[in-house]
Design a protein around this motif. Structure first.
Motif, PDB file in Angstrom:
ATOM      1  N   LEU A 253       9.225  -0.953  -2.982  1.00  0.00           N
ATOM      2  CA  LEU A 253       9.847  -1.058  -1.663  1.00  0.00           C
ATOM      3  C   LEU A 253      10.247   0.314  -1.139  1.00  0.00           C
ATOM      4  N   LYS A 254      10.881   1.121  -1.984  1.00  0.00           N
ATOM      5  CA  LYS A 254      11.281   2.469  -1.557  1.00  0.00           C
ATOM      6  C   LYS A 254      10.071   3.271  -1.092  1.00  0.00           C
TER       7      LYS A 254
ATOM      8  N   TRP B 164       7.252   2.172  -0.003  1.00  0.00           N
ATOM      9  CA  TRP B 164       6.713   1.619   1.229  1.00  0.00           C
ATOM     10  C   TRP B 164       7.563   2.008   2.428  1.00  0.00           C
ATOM     11  N   LEU B 165       8.892   1.949   2.287  1.00  0.00           N
ATOM     12  CA  LEU B 165       9.770   2.343   3.394  1.00  0.00           C
ATOM     13  C   LEU B 165       9.547   3.802   3.776  1.00  0.00           C
ATOM     14  N   ILE B 166       9.343   4.651   2.780  1.00  0.00           N
ATOM     15  CA  ILE B 166       9.052   6.063   3.059  1.00  0.00           C
ATOM     16  C   ILE B 166       7.752   6.182   3.850  1.00  0.00           C
ATOM     17  N   SER B 167       6.730   5.407   3.456  1.00  0.00           N
ATOM     18  CA  SER B 167       5.444   5.495   4.149  1.00  0.00           C
ATOM     19  C   SER B 167       5.535   4.952   5.573  1.00  0.00           C
ATOM     20  N   VAL B 168       6.389   3.958   5.829  1.00  0.00           N
ATOM     21  CA  VAL B 168       6.577   3.471   7.197  1.00  0.00           C
ATOM     22  C   VAL B 168       7.050   4.621   8.088  1.00  0.00           C
ATOM     23  N   GLY B 169       8.008   5.391   7.601  1.00  0.00           N
ATOM     24  CA  GLY B 169       8.491   6.534   8.365  1.00  0.00           C
ATOM     25  C   GLY B 169       7.442   7.618   8.521  1.00  0.00           C
TER      26      GLY B 169
ATOM     27  N   TRP C 267       7.751   2.581  12.340  1.00  0.00           N
ATOM     28  CA  TRP C 267       8.949   1.760  12.520  1.00  0.00           C
ATOM     29  C   TRP C 267       8.918   0.974  13.826  1.00  0.00           C
TER      30      TRP C 267
ATOM     31  N   PHE D  73       6.546  -1.991  13.102  1.00  0.00           N
ATOM     32  CA  PHE D  73       7.135  -2.944  12.159  1.00  0.00           C
ATOM     33  C   PHE D  73       8.226  -3.786  12.830  1.00  0.00           C
TER      34      PHE D  73
ATOM     35  N   ALA E 125       1.230   1.832   6.893  1.00  0.00           N
ATOM     36  CA  ALA E 125       2.198   1.123   6.054  1.00  0.00           C
ATOM     37  C   ALA E 125       2.275  -0.367   6.383  1.00  0.00           C
ATOM     38  N   CYS E 126       2.224  -0.719   7.664  1.00  0.00           N
ATOM     39  CA  CYS E 126       2.289  -2.141   8.014  1.00  0.00           C
ATOM     40  C   CYS E 126       1.069  -2.887   7.485  1.00  0.00           C
TER      41      CYS E 126
END
Length: 278
Positions: free
Chosen positions: A60-61, A63-68, A73, A76, A200-201
């Motif tokens: 999860l961490k 993935w959240l980094i890759s979203v940014g 964002w 998403f 990421a999405c």
């Protein structure tokens, strides 16, 4: 150049920062604390119920980094969260139903008057669509001068200003309702498309076994002095993804009823706007 999720995401992020953050109203600390605590409590409850492992937590961490990093964002949040915010924000309205804005709105599209054609390329792919309607108040009176902002994807699922090689205002326009609130818009019927899946999405969609499809839709913002802004998407009957839209944005009231006229399609659909609440 070809469109990528990262490039589209970066454009959406920059557009949000320039268009939305400037108008942000400060939220009281008590409200921030309440909302943040309840969101965190929901996350904690999920971890406890499902015995989340450290491997899952670290995934999860990452993935959240890759979203940014991908600038996704806005994508998403607009795909998986905005429809509930819209539902709550407009539940009091008596006029037309609305739905999500999505990440690809751009203000200031060219003005076309009460009757006109959306800017498009020569031989733009797609079935010609003529859309007529009126803008009124929920009390009945016509709203001359009401603004109808329209934007939508092209036949490949791309939006101008968010993908390379497309003219700046392609399939984007602003119309001004006439003396009786009437308007007539000439455009093309958009096609269904998948949201970007190379970022990421897309990784989330693949990992969860979901699909990435949105049904064909027209985006609109309709506004008039003294009335609440209506933001909506209009859909077409028979689309395979009207019932399982990845963005959960389809409502029965927003499905059009186009008719074939031998040259393309015609549709009639108008708007009743709610007066601003005192």
């Amino acid at each position: 150049m070809t469109a990528t999720a990262a490039a589209s995401g970066a454009s959406a992020t920059e557009r949000f920062k320039s268009d939305k953050l400037a108008d942000r109203i400060g939220t009281p600390k008590e409200r921030v604390s309440l909302l943040a605590r309840e969101v965190l409590d929901a996350v904690h409850g999920t971890i406890r119920r499902h015995k989340v492992t450290y491997d899952e937590y670290n995934a999860l961490k990452a993935w959240l980094i890759s979203v940014g990093e991908d600038g996704e964002w806005p994508l998403f949040l607009d795909v998986w969260v905005e429809h509930v915010v819209e539902e709550v924000a407009t539940e009091h309205r008596k006029g037309n139903k609305g739905t999500i804005e999505g990440p690809y709105y751009v203000p200031g599209a060219p003005e076309q008057g009460a009757r006109g054609t959306v800017p498009m390329r020569e031989n733009e792919p797609g079935t010609p669509l003529v859309w007529t309607g009126r803008v009124t108040s929920t009390g009945g009176p016509a709203l001359p001068g009401a603004k109808i902002e329209l934007w939508h994807a092209d036949a490949d699922g791309f939006y101008s200003q968010f993908a390379p090689g497309i003219p700046e205002w392609n399939l984007r326009a602003t119309f001004t309702a006439g003396a009786d609130g009437e308007f007539e818009i000439h455009t093309i019927r958009p096609a269904p498309y998948q949201i970007p899946t190379d970022g990421a999405c897309g990784k989330l969609i693949a990992a969860a076994g979901w699909h990435a499809w949105r049904p064909a839709h027209l985006h609109v913002k309709v506004s008039a002095p003294g009335h609440e802004l209506l933001t909506a998407q209009l859909y077409f009957p028979g689309d395979a993804h009207n019932d399982d839209d990845i963005a959960s944005a389809v409502k029965p009231e927003l499905v059009l009823s186009p008719q074939s006229d031998g040259h393309g399609e015609t549709v009639e659909y108008g708007f009743a706007l709610d007066p601003v609440r005192s």
